[in-house]
Scaffold this motif. Sequence first.
Motif, short mmCIF file in Angstrom:
data_model
loop_
_atom_site.label_atom_id
_atom_site.label_comp_id
_atom_site.label_asym_id
_atom_site.label_seq_id
_atom_site.Cartn_x
_atom_site.Cartn_y
_atom_site.Cartn_z
N ARG A 170 -1.88 3.83 2.08
CA ARG A 170 -3.04 4.31 1.32
C ARG A 170 -3.66 3.21 0.47
NH1 ARG A 170 -2.20 8.81 -3.19
NH2 ARG A 170 -0.84 9.64 -1.54
N PHE A 171 -2.83 2.40 -0.19
CA PHE A 171 -3.36 1.47 -1.19
C PHE A 171 -3.51 0.03 -0.70
CE2 PHE A 171 -1.31 4.74 -4.02
CZ PHE A 171 -2.49 5.22 -4.56
N LEU A 172 -2.60 -0.47 0.12
CA LEU A 172 -2.59 -1.90 0.41
C LEU A 172 -3.74 -2.39 1.28
CD1 LEU A 172 1.24 -2.61 0.80
CD2 LEU A 172 -0.29 -3.32 -1.05
N PRO A 173 -4.21 -1.66 2.30
CA PRO A 173 -5.33 -2.19 3.10
C PRO A 173 -6.56 -2.53 2.26
CG PRO A 173 -4.27 -0.42 4.29
CD PRO A 173 -3.66 -0.42 2.92
N GLY A 174 -6.92 -1.67 1.31
CA GLY A 174 -8.07 -1.96 0.45
C GLY A 174 -7.84 -3.16 -0.45
N VAL A 175 -6.60 -3.32 -0.92
CA VAL A 175 -6.26 -4.48 -1.76
C VAL A 175 -6.37 -5.76 -0.95
CG1 VAL A 175 -4.33 -5.59 -2.97
CG2 VAL A 175 -4.81 -3.17 -3.35
N CYS A 176 -5.87 -5.75 0.28
CA CYS A 176 -5.93 -6.94 1.13
C CYS A 176 -7.35 -7.26 1.58
CB CYS A 176 -5.04 -6.75 2.35
SG CYS A 176 -3.27 -6.66 1.97
N ALA A 177 -8.22 -6.25 1.65
CA ALA A 177 -9.60 -6.46 2.08
C ALA A 177 -10.51 -6.89 0.94
CB ALA A 177 -10.14 -5.17 2.71
N GLY A 178 -10.01 -6.87 -0.28
CA GLY A 178 -10.83 -7.28 -1.42
C GLY A 178 -11.67 -6.15 -1.99
N GLU A 179 -11.32 -4.91 -1.69
CA GLU A 179 -12.06 -3.78 -2.23
C GLU A 179 -11.65 -3.48 -3.67
OE1 GLU A 179 -11.26 -0.64 0.49
OE2 GLU A 179 -12.25 -1.64 2.19
N ALA A 180 -10.44 -3.86 -4.05
CA ALA A 180 -9.95 -3.57 -5.39
C ALA A 180 -8.72 -4.42 -5.68
CB ALA A 180 -9.59 -2.09 -5.53
N THR A 181 -8.37 -4.49 -6.96
CA THR A 181 -7.13 -5.13 -7.37
C THR A 181 -6.12 -4.06 -7.77
OG1 THR A 181 -7.99 -5.36 -9.62
CG2 THR A 181 -8.22 -7.27 -8.16
N VAL A 182 -4.93 -4.52 -8.13
CA VAL A 182 -3.89 -3.66 -8.69
C VAL A 182 -3.58 -4.19 -10.08
CG1 VAL A 182 -1.54 -2.79 -8.43
CG2 VAL A 182 -2.90 -3.34 -6.40
N SER A 183 -3.51 -3.33 -11.08
CA SER A 183 -3.13 -3.74 -12.42
C SER A 183 -1.73 -3.22 -12.74
CB SER A 183 -4.11 -3.20 -13.46
OG SER A 183 -5.32 -3.91 -13.45
#
Length: 307
Positions: A170-183
């Motif tokens: 759910r979370f990692l593909p968007g993070v790897c694509a540059g859609e969002a970061t993780v804090s």
Amino acid sequence: MTAGLRRPRDGSFCLSRWFAKAACQAVDSTAIPALLEGNHAKTASCKATNIIFCINFAGGRMDFSLSGSQRDLQSSVRSIAEKVFAPEEHRWESDPTYSAEALKKLGENDLLGLNISPRYGGIGLSPFDSALCIEEMAKVSPPAAMLMACNSIGQAYYIEHFAREELRQRFLPGVCAGEATVSIAISEPGAGTAATAMTTVAEQKGDKLVINGHKHYVSLATTSSVFIVYVRLNETKGAGGIGAVLVQRDAPGFKIARLSRNMGGGLQADLTFDNCEVPADQLLVGAGAFAKLTHCYNLERVGACAA
């Protein structure tokens, strides 16, 4: 940090790169003997939270040179940094929208999720090779390098390492694509360096976790879609009651309460949780897992140092 260290016959130490390699692989202590194989060292022991090296040199010089593929990685990152990021470097402080734009560019150029599995959209590099890439970007654009670290061997790695498969997907593909970061949210007004004094609590009610508390000094909050929030899950004092929960940005009861700039010009946020509800299955690690979280924190620091 070292014991039994003896000067090689040629009078040099040259240990820095060896330590960097070892630190990057310290999450898996079994990697250390393989790392030493073929070098003039007899013993090494490693714990992920407290790396201890016992090195006995038989003489001669250890080889710290990079491989051809590692040098190619450096060259590729340097080229992207100079062509894509150097011309826009002035925008980091003057344009509040540039961070999200730069994040997207990093994703388009395959510079995020460096050590994350390709199954989740990552590149699949080793932690050491990931740190090399981050370091090369930092020579041109330190803020871009910090985003690379966050979305690779930093906060993103917590999710790959600890989360259930459904949460990774759910979370990692968007993070790897540059859609969002993780804090990551650890510090509180009354719990800074003494993090185990935190008072933010999460209580399970049915299929929900209800969070109440206050975090501050949280980096990258403006671009994050999910927050790793350290919470107290029971009444056990100290580290024994602490775990972590994944909180999405749009979770009810969650609020970015205040933004301030640190001495380096970066934005840091205060987060408030007022009966904030998240699904119970977004528990990342349960009570008593503070030490396990620290293992990832050690690798995260390597990324921060490279940036």
